[in-house]
Write a protein that holds these residues in place. Structure first.
Motif, PDB file in Angstrom:
ATOM      1  N   GLU A  38       0.836  -1.213   0.000  1.00 54.07           N
ATOM      2  CA  GLU A  38       0.000   0.000   0.000  1.00 54.07           C
ATOM      3  C   GLU A  38       0.863   1.251   0.000  1.00 54.07           C
ATOM      4  OE1 GLU A  38      -3.183   0.307  -0.318  1.00 54.07           O
ATOM      5  OE2 GLU A  38      -3.579  -1.842  -0.358  1.00 54.07           O
ATOM      6  N   LYS A  76       2.277   1.739  -3.387  1.00 56.75           N
ATOM      7  CA  LYS A  76       1.262   2.289  -4.297  1.00 56.75           C
ATOM      8  C   LYS A  76       1.091   3.787  -4.100  1.00 56.75           C
ATOM      9  CE  LYS A  76      -1.708  -1.674  -5.159  1.00 56.75           C
ATOM     10  NZ  LYS A  76      -3.076  -2.194  -5.012  1.00 56.75           N
ATOM     11  N   ASN A  95       0.570  -3.918  -8.367  1.00 60.41           N
ATOM     12  CA  ASN A  95      -0.829  -3.755  -7.999  1.00 60.41           C
ATOM     13  C   ASN A  95      -1.490  -5.063  -7.574  1.00 60.41           C
ATOM     14  OD1 ASN A  95      -0.748  -1.021  -8.596  1.00 60.41           O
ATOM     15  ND2 ASN A  95      -1.205  -1.360 -10.790  1.00 60.41           N
TER      16      ASN A  95
END
Length: 944
Positions: free
Chosen positions: A658, A661, A709
């Motif tokens: 996360e 990202k 992802n």
């Protein structure tokens, strides 16, 4: 530091000095603190009594059957006594007489070959007297305080040196020949007087002799069979030899004599009067002192034949059976006179005695207390019932009615009875006075060639509680007729000193199989305890003889093992001689295992071995199950820790993803190419250092560095799956999870012997598995996990399948493993004794260290009359029935306690455990009213 003033009071200075001395002494001597007394455990009265009886009676009773080492003679004798075979009563005598004659013939031949007189090496009076060994005079001492019989003979000479013209018999052996010496064997001499009334009885005792060589052979009856005894012609004298006594010689030579030595010999060492022990009335008759010597040798020594009963002496000299009768117990005095006393010297021999209870002293109207007499004759003339008695002393007579010189005598009566006055020990007494003045009578039944006998011996342990024994005899009678049943014990007079601490008194009861009431029971004598008997007419059938033996223990006597130890060095020859008699006597009762008992013993041993195998198997499997239980719990804990570590690693990965990202998104928005390149290089660096394994990729959904992802499962979604896995792991063992202390106790407990070492979980593995990242944090927060360790945690998960296979099941132990383990345990050395405790141990119980251990050897003899056509038939079959402990063990293993109690009530012997006149028998009647009434009515004799 204080000092004592020179002007201090004397009392104070003394006190201080005394205190200094005390302190000095206490420093030198070790201080021993008084130990607190051990508190006795609290017991109920019943528990205390049960514990006492368990210590009072030994659990392993036994008695030495041999005392001489490597005694093969006793083994041969034991084999000869195992079977009960009916033989004629004369067969044993004829065999012993033949052996005795052969011995004498061989000795005569040997002595003539070397031109020497016979000298008995086993009973040499001369060596015994000169060397002072006293083996021929004194028995082995089995008393805590040594006693001296007080025999002091002064010299030993041969018969030809004592008697001027020695003759074995002069006009045959008669009662008038008998004179008692310095030995207390009046009972034996009274028996000889009784034997002299029946012709040829005494002559049967000396079966062979050679007076020139000096060898004599006698036979005696012992424990149901005849034995032979060989002696030389040496005898003890009351005065010493002329050359060996300075005092006697000085007194004798107080005046001039032509030949002082020869005159001394004729005065003090010549004729029957010179003998120390028994002597004949005639100066040159020799049969009595030689017979007494042979009888003493057969019993070990002269002290062994001191004190006894005339009836037992008659048994030993005739092979008959003696019953002890009491004047106060005679039911029909008329029958006793006509059917018993009037048959004296025909079917019976009689003796009588005074002082039955041993409390009398002196004499009553000429009758000596504690003395034995022989009944010579019984007559019924002109309404007068008179009995002729003989005092073995050769003097001392009755002074009442019909005594010498009394008013009853007339010239006519002197002719009728052929009596002559004089103090010669012979006197007449009326039948009524006989019953009043003499308390006990010895009646001996004589057996002729028409009688046969069957005998059998056994050894049994005598319990403290007096009751009929579990061991009993059975016999079958093929023909109705007169029967004499004798229960006897070994004659311990033959091995005096080795008889032990127990004195036994016996009784028996005769039952006919199929009948509830017994036929007859023996009457226990007050004095003689060597045997009991009954004489009656029996119908053919099967019979059982129950035994009741009462033992009395005398603690002032030493047990056999102590007597052997005390005499093995100093009196070897004596111990060997007496010990051989002991061994041969006890060989009769040696218990030899029957085929049925052998089979039962092997089955019991097999059951015991199987029981041990099952116990060992249960012990080993229990240990394996415990270790398996611990391994399962450890495995569950490891799995739980692995699941937690895996969840943390995945959560961290998800957070990092996360974060990555977010960084990428921010870089795209700002368009910072430099930051984007740096982030790309960082990601490449991480993936190169720690490439994910194939299995890990599959779990994470083929994660790669070029696909940032990829979605990863959250920590919350992972927890339920892991929890379900842990719950399934914990179901391997349904036992509830133990506490930490319980697990620690199980781990520290030694494993069962024989278990495999692979069953133990490795401690290092436990330590490694129990250590988790969470445990490294001090504040409870998990430390950051390095990527290498993270991957190692994932690698550990790969081995979970192999870990599960290790705890899948508990392996069953094989029979071969059990055999090896049993063998190892049998060969393992015994553990060393525990170190002594600080507190003093409790004193041992006196009964536990020296418990009740009475063992008796008894035999049953059945005499029966046979006709000429039945001489070759086996009329009586005799056997002994012993309790089989192996069979009882099998019954206990096959049945429960309730069934066992029911079977006890069904046993035929258990219902016969009490006599009819025992009030306790009433409580043993079982069943309903009809059954109890039937049992009571069966006790009432039928009316004709």
């Amino acid at each position: 530091m204080s000092t004592i003033s020179p002007h201090a009071p004397a009392s104070e200075a003394g006190y201080l000095n005394q205190d200094a001395e005390t302190r000095t002494v206490m420093a030198e001597v070790p201080v021993t603190l008084p130990s607190t007394p051990k508190k006795s455990k609290q017991q109920t009265p019943q528990e205390a009594i049960d514990e006492f009886w368990s210590k009072f009676t030994t659990k392993a009773p036994g008695k030495a059957t041999t005392v001489i080492p490597h005694n093969e003679y006793a083994e041969k004798a034991a084999k000869r006594s195992t079977k009960a075979v009916g033989t004629n009563t004369q067969i044993s005598y004829e065999e012993a007489a033949a052996v005795c004659k052969a011995k004498v013939a061989k000795i005569v031949k040997e002595c003539r070959r070397v031109n020497q007189k016979y000298r008995d090496p086993h009973f040499d009076l001369e060596i015994d007297l000169k060397w002072g060994s006293q083996d021929t005079l004194e028995s082995l001492c089995n008393l805590k305080e040594n006693t001296d019989p007080g025999f002091r003979p002064k010299s030993v000479k041969r018969v030809v040196d004592i008697f001027d013209d020695p003759k074995f018999y002069i006009e045959g052996p008669t009662a008038n020949d008998v004179r008692q010496g310095r030995d207390g064997d009046c009972w034996l001499l009274a028996a000889l007087c009784t034997l002299s009334n029946k012709p040829s009885l005494i002559e049967r005792l000396c079966v062979a002799r050679d007076e020139q060589v000096g060898v004599y052979g006698f036979v005696f009856h012992r424990d149901g069979e005849w034995i032979s005894e060989i002696i030389d012609d040496k005898l003890f004298l009351t005065k010493p030899d002329f050359d060996e006594s300075f005092l006697e010689r000085m007194l004798w030579e107080d005046r001039e004599r032509i030949n002082s030595e020869e005159q001394y010999r004729k005065a003090y060492q010549s004729g029957s009067g010179a003998l120390y022990f028994a002597q004949c009335e005639h100066e040159n008759e020799t049969w009595l002192p030689l017979l007494e010597k042979a009888y003493a040798k057969a019993h070990g020594d002269y002290a062994a034949i001191e004190g006894g009963y005339t009836g037992e002496g008659i048994e030993d000299l005739t092979g008959g059976v003696t019953s002890e009768l009491y004047a106060t117990d005679i039911l029909d005095k008329e029958y006793f006179w006509k059917e018993e006393l009037m048959k004296v010297n025909d079917e019976f021999l009689f003796g009588c005695s005074t002082g039955m209870w041993g409390v009398g002293y002196g004499e009553r109207k000429g009758i000596v207390e504690l003395h034995a007499y022989s009944i010579m004759k019984a007559v019924d003339i002109d309404g007068q019932r008179l009995v002729l008695l003989k005092n073995p002393w050769g003097k001392g007579e009755w002074k009442g009615a019909w005594s010498d010189g009394s008013k009853e005598w007339t010239a006519e009566w002197l002719l009728k009875l052929n009596h002559r006055f004089g103090d010669d020990g012979n006197f007449w007494i009326s039948y009524d006075d006989l019953l009043r003045k003499y308390q006990a009578f010895d009646r001996t039944r004589l057996f002729g060639p028409e009688w046969k006998v069957t005998s059998l011996w056994t050894t049994l342990s005598v319990p403290w509680t007096l009751d009929y024994h579990d061991t009993y005899f059975t016999f079958s009678l093929a023909k109705t007729g007169p029967v004499v049943i004798v229960l006897s014990q070994l004659d311990d007079r033959y091995y005096r000193g080795l008889e032990g601490q127990y004195r036994f008194e016996m009784n028996f009861r005769l039952h006919k199989n199929g009948q509830e009431d017994y036929v007859v029971r023996s009457i226990s004598p007050y004095c003689q305890n060597r045997s009991v008997n009954v004489e009656l007419e029996l119908e053919e059938g099967e019979y059982t003889v129950l035994l009741k033996i009462d033992a009395t223990r005398y603690m002032d006597k030493l047990p056999i093992e102590e007597v052997v130890r005390n005499n093995a060095r100093d009196r070897r020859d004596k111990l060997v001689a007496v010990g051989m008699s002991y061994d041969l006597a006890h060989s009769k009762g040696k218990v030899i295992e029957t085929p049925e008992e052998k089979k039962a013993r092997k089955e019991a041993e097999k059951r015991k071995k199987d029981k041990e195998r099952q116990k060992l198997k249960k012990e080993i499997m229990e240990g394996r199950r415990k270790r398996h239980y611990i391994r399962v719990k450890d495995h569950a804990k490891r799995q739980e820790k692995k699941a937690k570590a895996k969840a943390k690693a995945q959560a961290k990965k998800a957070a990092k993803a996360e974060k990555a990202k977010a960084k990428e998104a921010s870089k795209e928005e700002t368009g910072d190419a430099k930051d984007q390149s740096l982030e790309s290089e960082k990601e490449k660096h991480v993936h190169v250092v720690s490439p994910a394994p194939e299995d890990s990729k599959k779990e994470l959904g083929s994660e790669s560095s070029t696909e940032p992802n990829v979605e990863t499962p959250s920590t919350e979604s992972e927890k339920p799956a892991e929890a379900s896995k842990v719950s399934e792991e914990s179901k391997v063992d349904e036992t509830p999870t133990p506490s930490k202390d319980e697990v620690k106790d199980v781990k520290e407990k030694p494993t069962a012997e024989g278990s495999e070492s692979t069953d133990h979980p490795e401690s290092s593995e436990k330590a490694a598995d129990e250590k988790t990242p969470a445990d490294d944090s001090k504040d409870g927060k998990p430390k950051p996990v390095e990527e290498g360790k993270e991957k190692a945690t994932e690698d550990e998960d790969e081995d979970s399948s192999s870990d599960e296979s290790d705890i899948s099941s508990v392996s069953e132990i094989s029979d071969r493993e059990l055999d090896i383990e049993l063998e190892d345990r049998a060969n393992a050395p015994s553990p060393p004794p525990p170190p002594p405790a600080g507190a003093p141990e409790e004193e041992p119980d006196e009964f536990e260290s020296n418990p009740w251990n009475a063992v008796a050897t008894v035999g049953l003899r059945v005499y029966y009359k046979v006709s000429d056509e039945d001489k070759d038939k086996e009329i009586v079959k005799l056997s002994v029935v012993r309790p089989n402990p192996y069979a009882k063990d099998k019954e206990k293993s096959d049945k429960d306690d309730d069934e066992e109690e029911e079977d006890k009530d069904k046993e035929p012997k258990s219902s016969k455990g009490l006599d009819i006149d025992d009030s306790s028998k009433d409580a043993t009647l079982v069943g309903n009213n009809e059954q109890r009434k039937k049992s009571i009515m069966s006790l009432i004799p039928p009316t004709n």
